[in-house]
Every structure is written in structure tokens, then in C-alpha cells.
Design a protein around this motif. Structure first.
Motif, short mmCIF file in Angstrom:
data_model
loop_
_atom_site.label_atom_id
_atom_site.label_comp_id
_atom_site.label_asym_id
_atom_site.label_seq_id
_atom_site.Cartn_x
_atom_site.Cartn_y
_atom_site.Cartn_z
N ILE A 259 0.86 -1.18 0.00
CA ILE A 259 0.00 0.00 0.00
C ILE A 259 0.90 1.23 0.00
O ILE A 259 1.51 1.56 1.03
CB ILE A 259 -0.93 0.00 1.23
N PRO A 260 1.05 1.91 -1.14
CA PRO A 260 1.98 3.05 -1.22
C PRO A 260 1.71 4.12 -0.17
O PRO A 260 2.64 4.79 0.29
CB PRO A 260 1.73 3.59 -2.64
N GLU A 261 0.43 4.30 0.23
CA GLU A 261 0.10 5.35 1.19
C GLU A 261 0.50 5.01 2.62
O GLU A 261 0.48 5.87 3.51
CB GLU A 261 -1.41 5.63 1.16
N ALA A 262 0.86 3.74 2.86
CA ALA A 262 1.12 3.29 4.24
C ALA A 262 2.38 3.95 4.80
O ALA A 262 3.39 4.08 4.12
CB ALA A 262 1.28 1.77 4.27
N ARG A 263 2.28 4.32 6.07
CA ARG A 263 3.42 4.85 6.82
C ARG A 263 3.50 4.13 8.16
O ARG A 263 2.49 3.69 8.70
CB ARG A 263 3.28 6.36 7.05
N LYS A 264 4.71 4.05 8.69
CA LYS A 264 4.92 3.30 9.92
C LYS A 264 4.08 3.84 11.07
O LYS A 264 3.68 3.10 11.97
CB LYS A 264 6.40 3.31 10.29
N SER A 265 3.80 5.13 11.06
CA SER A 265 3.06 5.75 12.16
C SER A 265 1.56 5.50 12.08
O SER A 265 0.83 5.83 13.02
CB SER A 265 3.31 7.26 12.15
N MET A 266 1.08 4.94 10.99
CA MET A 266 -0.37 4.74 10.81
C MET A 266 -0.85 3.48 11.54
O MET A 266 -0.09 2.55 11.79
CB MET A 266 -0.71 4.63 9.32
N GLY A 267 -2.12 3.48 11.85
CA GLY A 267 -2.74 2.31 12.47
C GLY A 267 -3.47 1.48 11.44
O GLY A 267 -3.95 1.99 10.42
N ALA A 268 -3.57 0.17 11.68
CA ALA A 268 -4.25 -0.72 10.74
C ALA A 268 -5.07 -1.74 11.51
O ALA A 268 -4.67 -2.22 12.57
CB ALA A 268 -3.24 -1.42 9.83
N LYS A 269 -6.23 -2.07 10.96
CA LYS A 269 -7.08 -3.14 11.47
C LYS A 269 -7.19 -4.22 10.40
O LYS A 269 -7.20 -3.90 9.20
CB LYS A 269 -8.47 -2.61 11.82
N ALA A 270 -7.26 -5.46 10.83
CA ALA A 270 -7.33 -6.57 9.87
C ALA A 270 -8.41 -7.56 10.27
O ALA A 270 -8.71 -7.72 11.46
CB ALA A 270 -5.97 -7.27 9.77
N ARG A 271 -8.97 -8.23 9.27
CA ARG A 271 -9.93 -9.30 9.49
C ARG A 271 -9.53 -10.49 8.64
O ARG A 271 -8.95 -10.34 7.56
CB ARG A 271 -11.35 -8.87 9.10
N ALA A 272 -9.84 -11.68 9.13
CA ALA A 272 -9.55 -12.91 8.38
C ALA A 272 -10.73 -13.85 8.52
O ALA A 272 -11.23 -14.08 9.62
CB ALA A 272 -8.28 -13.57 8.90
N GLU A 273 -11.18 -14.39 7.39
CA GLU A 273 -12.30 -15.34 7.38
C GLU A 273 -11.90 -16.57 6.59
O GLU A 273 -11.40 -16.47 5.46
CB GLU A 273 -13.55 -14.71 6.77
N LEU A 274 -12.09 -17.73 7.19
CA LEU A 274 -11.80 -19.00 6.51
C LEU A 274 -12.92 -19.30 5.53
O LEU A 274 -14.06 -19.53 5.92
CB LEU A 274 -11.66 -20.11 7.54
N ALA A 275 -12.61 -19.27 4.23
CA ALA A 275 -13.63 -19.49 3.20
C ALA A 275 -13.77 -20.96 2.83
O ALA A 275 -14.88 -21.45 2.60
CB ALA A 275 -13.27 -18.67 1.95
N GLU A 276 -12.65 -21.68 2.75
CA GLU A 276 -12.69 -23.09 2.38
C GLU A 276 -11.56 -23.82 3.08
O GLU A 276 -10.50 -23.24 3.35
CB GLU A 276 -12.53 -23.27 0.86
N VAL A 277 -11.77 -25.11 3.35
CA VAL A 277 -10.70 -25.94 3.91
C VAL A 277 -10.98 -27.40 3.57
O VAL A 277 -12.13 -27.84 3.55
CB VAL A 277 -10.58 -25.75 5.44
N SER A 278 -9.92 -28.13 3.27
CA SER A 278 -10.02 -29.56 3.02
C SER A 278 -8.80 -30.24 3.60
O SER A 278 -7.73 -29.64 3.70
CB SER A 278 -10.13 -29.86 1.52
N ALA A 279 -8.96 -31.49 4.00
CA ALA A 279 -7.85 -32.28 4.56
C ALA A 279 -7.84 -33.64 3.87
O ALA A 279 -8.82 -34.38 3.94
CB ALA A 279 -8.01 -32.44 6.06
N ILE A 280 -6.74 -33.96 3.21
CA ILE A 280 -6.60 -35.22 2.48
C ILE A 280 -5.42 -35.99 3.06
O ILE A 280 -4.31 -35.44 3.17
CB ILE A 280 -6.37 -34.95 0.97
#
Length: 311
Positions: A259-280
Motif C-alpha cells: 500500500i503506497p500510502e502506508a506509513r509506519k506511524s499509521m494504524g491498521a485493522k485486519a480481518r480474516a475469514e476462513l472461506a474453504e478448507v479440506s484435509a486429504i
């Protein structure tokens, strides 16, 4: 004589409304065409069942947020005519839709939702039908970006004498947001003490969730570290059909966003969602796990602005 004010246009994001609701959903579903019939001789045909919620749409309205989606269901069951073999069915059901009261929300707001499965069950109702039930906890939040003109300084003109009082106001100004689909592949060994599995991809199932462990911001980049919590059910190599369940609490993943606009002093929030999973199974003591995670970040600049509160 008079007062001259210095104005500044300020942009900031604030939560306009939020709410929660519990949803109970039940649906009769047919087995996929490529799945064998369920046994009618077995007392409990369903051996294991888990569901992962998938949010399809989040629609803000006047004082409410409508959330809809479905549960991605995984079921292991005893196949008809195969008393020593477990079959797997993957079904995108049951569906859900809920309207959550959220005073203050407007249709133009940006809304997000999180859904967790509090309870999930599957029951055989015939050779090719299942009754799927789920209790879901749904949380929705709406955010509104606001722009205001504020006086940040004042001075007297024409010989006037004034006293100006200001307060420093902390603002979080939205800068950028990104969302990407992350593919993860890991080989996980079965923990010691568990029985070996059969080398049959149709006799194992997997479900789980993704969570963010940390977010780091640097110049031009935002990095997200996360973990998968996985539950794998498999049929052990034995004469009588059964399932064994193992859990993996911390399967790490990493995603970087340029993200070119990102600076070290900025704050960030993140989300993660598991869309698919398989085990073989790749051996009698290890699984190849393939997962897809939707990762999103929101970048904001933190500012402290002096605002005139009294003259």
C-alpha cells in the motif's frame, strides 16, 4: 475590530451503529449426486458434522443492518452397504438471513458482519436426505465517514483582545483498504497417541476458523499474521467404522499488502475469514490441508488536531 478564525476541513470515521442477534436455522438437504446413500441399518448414520459460516451480503438500512449467507457444512456418515467405510458430504446449507436493529445506521454507511457458529447438527432423515440445524451469533457494525469544517485557531483583528481555548482532538482518518484471497497449503502430522488414518480422501473432513494474531505497518506495506484453528475428523484404519477427531489450534499464515500510502506511524485493522478448507491423508499419519482465507485490512492515519472550543 473582530476575530479571524483559521478553519480546517477534517475527515474521520466513526461507528454509526452496531448490534447483535442469534439466529436459529433448520433445513432439509439432499446429498450431492456424487455421494453414496446413507446406511439405514446403522443406529447413527452421521458420524461427524461441522459447519463454517459464509457471509454473502451485508446491507445497511435505516436503523438496521441485514445480513445473509449460508453455512458450509461438512458431514461424515456411514455409507449404505459399506459398514466399514465413512463417506463425506459437502453442502452449502443451511442458509440464513437476519435483520439486526442498529439505531443510527443509514443506508449509505459501510457495514461489516461477523458470524460464529454456536451450535451445529446433522441428522439422517432418509437414504439421501439430511436435516441440518445451526445456531448462529451474528454481529454487525456500520461505519460512517464524516467531513466537517472546524476552527483550529483564532486571532483578534483591529485591536481586539481575546482569549482562545483549544482542545486537542484525536482523529482516525481513513487512508486505504485492501482485501485479498489467500491460499494456504500445509502438511500436518497426526498427534502422537491417535490411531492411523485410512488413505481414503473420502473418509475425512475438516472445518475451522481463521483469526488475526497481529498487524504491522511499515512504509508502503501492511503485514498481517494470523492463525487457523482446525478440526479434522477421519476414519481410522479399523474394521468397524468410526471417526477420530484431532484439533490444531495454531496453524500460522502470513499476508503482506503493498500500500503506497502506508506509513509506519499509521494504524491498521485486519480481518480474516476462513472461506474453504479440506484435509486429504497423504500417509497413515499425516494430512495435506488446503485452505482459502479472505484477509482484509483498513489503514488509518492518527492525528491530534487543536480545535477551538471557547473564545
Amino acid at each position: 475590530m473582530g476575530i479571524q478564525l483559521e478553519h480546517r476541513r477534517l475527515s474521520f470515521a466513526r461507528v454509526s451503529g452496531q448490534g447483535m442477534a442469534e439466529v436459529n436455522t433448520q433445513r432439509s438437504c439432499a446429498l450431492p449426486a456424487d455421494c453414496p446413500d446413507m446406511s439405514d441399518a446403522h443406529v447413527e448414520a452421521v458420524l461427524w458434522a461441522q459447519g463454517m459460516p459464509v457471509v454473502k451480503s451485508v446491507e445497511p438500512g435505516e436503523g438496521q443492518v441485514k445480513v445473509s449467507g449460508y453455512v458450509r457444512s461438512q458431514v461424515l456418515y456411514v455409507a449404505r452397504g459399506e459398514p466399514d467405510w465413512a463417506a463425506r458430504a459437502s453442502i452449502d446449507d443451511p442458509r440464513f438471513e437476519v435483520v439486526i436493529p442498529a439505531p443510527g445506521v443509514k443506508p449509505d454507511d459501510a457495514a461489516t458482519a461477523e458470524v460464529t457458529v454456536a451450535h451445529f447438527g446433522a441428522e439422517s432423515t432418509g437414504a439421501r436426505t439430511l436435516q441440518l440445524t445451526a445456531t448462529l451469533a451474528v454481529a454487525a457494525q456500520a461505519v460512517r465517514e464524516t467531513v466537517v469544517d472546524a476552527a483550529v485557531a483564532a486571532q483578534a483583528t483591529g485591536g481586539s483582545r481575546i482569549t482562545v481555548h483549544t482542545e486537542n482532538v484525536a482523529l482516525s482518518r481513513p487512508v486505504a483498504s485492501r482485501s485479498e484471497h489467500l491460499e494456504i497449503g500445509e502438511t500436518l502430522g497426526i498427534p502422537e497417541g491417535n490411531p492411523p488414518c485410512t488413505l481414503d480422501a473420502r473418509s475425512s473432513g475438516a472445518a475451522g476458523m481463521a483469526r488475526v494474531a497481529g498487524v504491522q505497518t511499515s512504509d508502503g506495506k501492511v503485514s498481517v499474521d494470523g492463525e487457523l484453528v482446525l478440526e479434522i475428523a477421519y476414519a481410522p484404519a479399523r474394521a468397524v467404522v468410526a471417526v477420530n477427531i484431532v484439533r490444531f489450534e495454531r496453524v500460522p499464515f502470513h499476508k503482506s499488502f503493498d500500500i503506497p500510502e502506508a506509513r509506519k506511524s499509521m494504524g491498521a485493522k485486519a480481518r480474516a475469514e476462513l472461506a474453504e478448507v479440506s484435509a486429504i491423508p497423504v500417509s497413515d499419519s499425516a494430512f495435506r490441508v488446503d485452505a482459502a482465507v479472505d484477509v482484509s485490512v483498513e489503514l488509518a492515519a492518527r492525528e491530534r488536531v487543536p480545535v477551538v472550543v471557547d473564545i
